[in-house]
Design a protein around this motif. Structure first.
Motif, short mmCIF file in Angstrom:
data_model
loop_
_atom_site.label_atom_id
_atom_site.label_comp_id
_atom_site.label_asym_id
_atom_site.label_seq_id
_atom_site.Cartn_x
_atom_site.Cartn_y
_atom_site.Cartn_z
N TYR A 141 49.01 44.80 40.47
CA TYR A 141 48.19 43.88 39.66
C TYR A 141 48.18 42.52 40.32
CZ TYR A 141 47.03 40.61 35.95
OH TYR A 141 46.47 39.60 35.22
N PRO A 142 47.06 41.82 40.40
CA PRO A 142 45.71 42.26 40.07
C PRO A 142 44.94 42.83 41.25
CG PRO A 142 45.66 39.92 40.41
CD PRO A 142 47.10 40.38 40.65
N ALA A 143 45.53 42.86 42.44
CA ALA A 143 44.77 43.26 43.63
C ALA A 143 44.25 44.70 43.56
CB ALA A 143 45.63 43.07 44.87
N GLN A 144 45.07 45.62 43.07
CA GLN A 144 44.67 47.02 43.08
C GLN A 144 44.51 47.62 41.68
OE1 GLN A 144 47.85 48.75 45.31
NE2 GLN A 144 47.08 48.04 47.26
N LYS A 145 45.12 47.02 40.70
CA LYS A 145 45.08 47.60 39.35
C LYS A 145 44.68 46.53 38.34
CE LYS A 145 47.90 50.09 36.00
NZ LYS A 145 47.87 49.32 34.80
N LEU A 146 43.45 46.60 37.91
CA LEU A 146 42.97 45.69 36.87
C LEU A 146 43.13 46.38 35.52
CD1 LEU A 146 39.72 44.32 38.51
CD2 LEU A 146 41.91 43.15 38.25
N PRO A 147 43.42 45.62 34.47
CA PRO A 147 43.64 46.21 33.16
C PRO A 147 42.35 46.48 32.38
CG PRO A 147 44.08 43.88 33.07
CD PRO A 147 43.77 44.21 34.50
N PHE A 148 41.27 46.76 33.10
CA PHE A 148 39.99 47.08 32.47
C PHE A 148 39.09 47.78 33.47
CE2 PHE A 148 39.41 43.01 34.49
CZ PHE A 148 38.16 43.10 35.07
N LEU A 149 38.10 48.46 32.95
CA LEU A 149 37.05 49.05 33.76
C LEU A 149 35.74 48.43 33.31
CD1 LEU A 149 38.06 52.82 33.57
CD2 LEU A 149 38.37 51.28 35.51
N ALA A 150 34.91 48.06 34.27
CA ALA A 150 33.61 47.48 33.96
C ALA A 150 32.51 48.42 34.41
CB ALA A 150 33.46 46.13 34.65
N GLY A 151 31.61 48.73 33.49
CA GLY A 151 30.48 49.60 33.81
C GLY A 151 29.34 48.82 34.42
N ASP A 152 28.46 49.52 35.08
CA ASP A 152 27.28 48.88 35.67
C ASP A 152 26.38 48.25 34.61
OD1 ASP A 152 28.07 49.62 38.22
OD2 ASP A 152 26.91 51.49 38.19
N ASP A 153 26.48 48.75 33.39
CA ASP A 153 25.65 48.23 32.31
C ASP A 153 26.27 47.02 31.62
OD1 ASP A 153 27.76 49.44 31.03
OD2 ASP A 153 26.53 50.65 29.69
N GLY A 154 27.40 46.54 32.14
CA GLY A 154 28.06 45.37 31.56
C GLY A 154 29.10 45.71 30.52
N SER A 155 29.24 46.99 30.20
CA SER A 155 30.25 47.39 29.22
C SER A 155 31.65 47.28 29.85
CB SER A 155 30.00 48.81 28.74
OG SER A 155 30.15 49.72 29.82
N VAL A 156 32.63 47.03 29.00
CA VAL A 156 34.01 46.87 29.46
C VAL A 156 34.91 47.76 28.61
CG1 VAL A 156 35.93 45.24 29.61
CG2 VAL A 156 33.65 44.51 30.28
N VAL A 157 35.80 48.49 29.29
CA VAL A 157 36.81 49.29 28.62
C VAL A 157 38.16 48.70 29.01
CG1 VAL A 157 37.85 51.58 28.39
CG2 VAL A 157 35.37 51.36 28.70
N LEU A 158 38.89 48.24 28.01
CA LEU A 158 40.19 47.63 28.25
C LEU A 158 41.27 48.70 28.32
CD1 LEU A 158 39.92 44.63 25.76
CD2 LEU A 158 39.43 44.63 28.21
N ASP A 159 42.29 48.44 29.13
CA ASP A 159 43.46 49.30 29.24
C ASP A 159 44.09 49.48 27.86
OD1 ASP A 159 45.61 50.45 31.20
OD2 ASP A 159 46.73 49.12 29.85
N ALA A 160 44.69 50.64 27.60
CA ALA A 160 45.27 50.94 26.29
C ALA A 160 46.35 49.93 25.90
CB ALA A 160 45.84 52.35 26.29
N ASP A 161 47.21 49.54 26.83
CA ASP A 161 48.26 48.57 26.51
C ASP A 161 47.67 47.21 26.15
OD1 ASP A 161 50.29 50.42 26.97
OD2 ASP A 161 50.48 49.86 29.09
N LEU A 162 46.64 46.81 26.86
CA LEU A 162 45.99 45.54 26.56
C LEU A 162 45.30 45.60 25.20
CD1 LEU A 162 45.27 42.68 27.39
CD2 LEU A 162 43.35 43.61 28.71
N MET A 163 44.64 46.72 24.90
CA MET A 163 44.00 46.87 23.59
C MET A 163 45.04 46.79 22.47
SD MET A 163 40.73 47.19 23.32
CE MET A 163 40.59 48.01 21.75
#
Length: 73
Positions: free
Chosen positions: A27-49
């Protein structure tokens, strides 16, 4: 006033993320706590949520979904 709130939210979110992931050498170089979709949607990591769903941090949840990607640009 709006800029101060944005800055405060960014600092709070980054502090939470550091507490959760700071010891992970990826973290943060290789492992971000979220995924960002091409449509602008964001999915947060379970621990962060989980952390953002706690009472004192719940106000950051929507803000994180809208702004987390800009913190790592």
């Amino acid at each position: 006033m709006e800029d101060n709130l944005e800055e405060e939210n960014a600092i709070r979110l980054l502090d939470i993320m550091y507490d959760l992931y700071g010891s992970d050498k990826r973290y943060p170089a290789q492992k971000l706590p979220f995924l960002a979709g091409d449509d602008g949607s964001v999915v947060l990591d379970a621990d962060l949520m989980t952390e953002l769903n706690k009472g004192g941090n719940h106000d950051l949840l929507e803000w994180a979904h809208q702004n987390i990607t800009t913190l790592f640009e």
